[in-house]
Design a protein around this motif. Sequence first.
Motif, PDB file in Angstrom:
ATOM      1  N   THR A  40      52.677  -0.576  30.468  1.00  0.00           N
ATOM      2  CA  THR A  40      54.140  -0.639  30.455  1.00  0.00           C
ATOM      3  C   THR A  40      54.690  -0.134  29.131  1.00  0.00           C
ATOM      4  OG1 THR A  40      54.131  -2.498  31.991  1.00  0.00           O
ATOM      5  CG2 THR A  40      56.119  -2.188  30.680  1.00  0.00           C
ATOM      6  N   GLU A  41      54.073  -0.532  28.018  1.00  0.00           N
ATOM      7  CA  GLU A  41      54.520  -0.059  26.709  1.00  0.00           C
ATOM      8  C   GLU A  41      54.331   1.444  26.563  1.00  0.00           C
ATOM      9  OE1 GLU A  41      53.710  -4.026  23.991  1.00  0.00           O
ATOM     10  OE2 GLU A  41      52.137  -2.518  24.182  1.00  0.00           O
ATOM     11  N   GLN A  44      57.192   2.986  28.593  1.00  0.00           N
ATOM     12  CA  GLN A  44      58.506   2.776  27.986  1.00  0.00           C
ATOM     13  C   GLN A  44      58.680   3.584  26.703  1.00  0.00           C
ATOM     14  OE1 GLN A  44      58.708  -1.460  27.474  1.00  0.00           O
ATOM     15  NE2 GLN A  44      59.420  -1.806  29.564  1.00  0.00           N
ATOM     16  N   ARG A  45      57.645   3.673  25.899  1.00  0.00           N
ATOM     17  CA  ARG A  45      57.755   4.384  24.619  1.00  0.00           C
ATOM     18  C   ARG A  45      57.587   5.880  24.776  1.00  0.00           C
ATOM     19  NH1 ARG A  45      56.109   0.903  19.724  1.00  0.00           N
ATOM     20  NH2 ARG A  45      56.319  -1.181  20.572  1.00  0.00           N
TER      21      ARG A  45
END
Length: 163
Positions: A40-41, A44-45
């Motif tokens: 997820t990170e 998102q990033r």
Amino acid sequence: MTRKGRRLVLIGAALGVLGLAAGLILTALNDTIVFFRTPTEVAQRQVAPGERLRLGGLVEAGSLVKEGPNVRFVVTDGAARVNVAYSGMLPDLFREGQGVVTEGALRPDGTFSADTVLAKHDERYMPREVADTLKKSGHWMEDAQNARAGAAVPVSAGGSVAR
């Protein structure tokens, strides 16, 4: 100014400079102080292709494909998925549904090219954020975890194990 006053000013200035230096160092290292990033990170990033990082999560069930020394699998945290390509020997504890941390870089096509695969003993050693994400998505099985951890099983009044 007295001698004691000059000493206090000097100590105060030194502490101020040290505090400023520590703040600048922590600000510069803000994105790299993480042990690993979750899928997820990574999504998102929007991690740039070629950027080295550690990716951690669970090996998705049914995603493991072995082609000689080349291995492909999917790492998930329940909310996002990242395809991983690896060439080499896998650790003995590596299997589907198990925690894993991979080191490598993202390719332009979004596949994570791992040069190191570290199998985690089980999900009990996961950071709180990853465990919370898995719990929210329904992929965290507390009862199965307790059974593997050797949690106490209730005993009935007669002394036999209640199952």
